[in-house]
Design a protein around this motif. Structure first.
Motif, PDB file in Angstrom:
ATOM      1  N   HIS A 113     -22.180 -72.890   6.522  1.00 34.53           N
ATOM      2  CA  HIS A 113     -23.647 -72.666   6.332  1.00 34.53           C
ATOM      3  C   HIS A 113     -23.954 -72.373   4.772  1.00 34.53           C
ATOM      4  O   HIS A 113     -23.464 -71.489   4.184  1.00 34.53           O
ATOM      5  N   PRO A 161     -19.879 -79.754  11.005  1.00 30.55           N
ATOM      6  CA  PRO A 161     -21.316 -79.342  11.032  1.00 30.55           C
ATOM      7  C   PRO A 161     -21.539 -78.356   9.969  1.00 30.55           C
ATOM      8  O   PRO A 161     -21.130 -77.490   9.578  1.00 30.55           O
ATOM      9  N   VAL A 162     -22.974 -78.626   9.511  1.00 28.69           N
ATOM     10  CA  VAL A 162     -23.241 -77.803   8.262  1.00 28.69           C
ATOM     11  C   VAL A 162     -24.794 -77.673   8.577  1.00 28.69           C
ATOM     12  O   VAL A 162     -25.636 -78.386   8.970  1.00 28.69           O
ATOM     13  N   THR A 163     -25.042 -76.442   8.378  1.00 28.94           N
ATOM     14  CA  THR A 163     -26.411 -75.883   8.614  1.00 28.94           C
ATOM     15  C   THR A 163     -26.713 -74.978   7.134  1.00 28.94           C
ATOM     16  O   THR A 163     -25.783 -74.795   6.170  1.00 28.94           O
ATOM     17  N   PRO A 189     -17.464 -75.058  10.771  1.00 30.67           N
ATOM     18  CA  PRO A 189     -18.743 -75.230  10.305  1.00 30.67           C
ATOM     19  C   PRO A 189     -18.916 -74.186   9.035  1.00 30.67           C
ATOM     20  O   PRO A 189     -18.451 -73.377   9.015  1.00 30.67           O
ATOM     21  N   GLY A 247     -22.072 -79.868   0.797  1.00 33.78           N
ATOM     22  CA  GLY A 247     -22.741 -80.239   2.154  1.00 33.78           C
ATOM     23  C   GLY A 247     -22.488 -81.717   2.629  1.00 33.78           C
ATOM     24  O   GLY A 247     -22.656 -81.861   3.654  1.00 33.78           O
ATOM     25  N   ARG A 248     -22.848 -82.384   1.404  1.00 34.48           N
ATOM     26  CA  ARG A 248     -23.010 -83.831   1.680  1.00 34.48           C
ATOM     27  C   ARG A 248     -21.483 -84.316   2.016  1.00 34.48           C
ATOM     28  O   ARG A 248     -21.220 -84.965   3.003  1.00 34.48           O
ATOM     29  N   ARG A 300     -20.771 -82.970   5.705  1.00 33.94           N
ATOM     30  CA  ARG A 300     -21.248 -83.797   6.894  1.00 33.94           C
ATOM     31  C   ARG A 300     -20.753 -85.143   7.038  1.00 33.94           C
ATOM     32  O   ARG A 300     -20.445 -85.364   7.907  1.00 33.94           O
ATOM     33  N   GLY A 332     -17.767 -84.824   9.144  1.00 35.31           N
ATOM     34  CA  GLY A 332     -17.999 -84.556  10.592  1.00 35.31           C
ATOM     35  C   GLY A 332     -18.078 -83.212  10.806  1.00 35.31           C
ATOM     36  O   GLY A 332     -18.143 -82.769  11.711  1.00 35.31           O
TER      37      GLY A 332
END
Length: 123
Positions: A42, A68-70, A40, A59-60, A63, A66
């Motif tokens: 951030h 998880p990106v915050t 994941p 980020g693109r 995502r 699959g």
């Protein structure tokens, strides 16, 4: 904004360390062919950062793979706004961003000093 044309290469070298592999997906997800299975992520980006687009691109792709990106985009901030000494006190955005990063990291760390019974006195 950079003082010298060599600055980006020097910064990259410092980031990787003496034995670093810039092609490794953990060093640069954008360079990796497959991002499946990466941890994941951030992301923090700033609107007045010459590297903003390079910060948004992973980020693109993550995502889409699959992962998880915050994260948070700070439109009025500049590169490194949350890392300069004193800025978290002066800039509410810096303080909030550091809290966001801490919250994103905390669940991934086991046996940290301030976890568990007795909780450490610092950290």
């Amino acid at each position: 904004m950079l003082p010298d044309h060599r600055a980006p290469a020097l910064i990259w070298q410092q980031y990787l360390g003496p034995d670093g592999d810039g092609a490794h997906p953990l060093a640069s997800p954008v360079r990796a062919a497959d991002l499946t299975g990466l941890p994941p992520t951030h992301l923090v980006t700033a609107g007045c950062d010459p590297l903003r687009d390079e910060g948004l691109a992973p980020g693109r792709r993550l995502r889409a793979a699959g992962v998880p990106v915050t994260g948070r985009h700070r439109p009025g901030m500049f590169h490194g706004f949350h890392g300069y000494p004193g800025f978290p006190t002066l800039l509410p955005e810096a303080h909030e961003t550091l809290n966001d990063v801490a919250e994103a990291i905390a669940p991934t760390v086991k046996d940290r000093k301030n976890s568990g019974e007795g909780r450490g006195g610092a950290g």
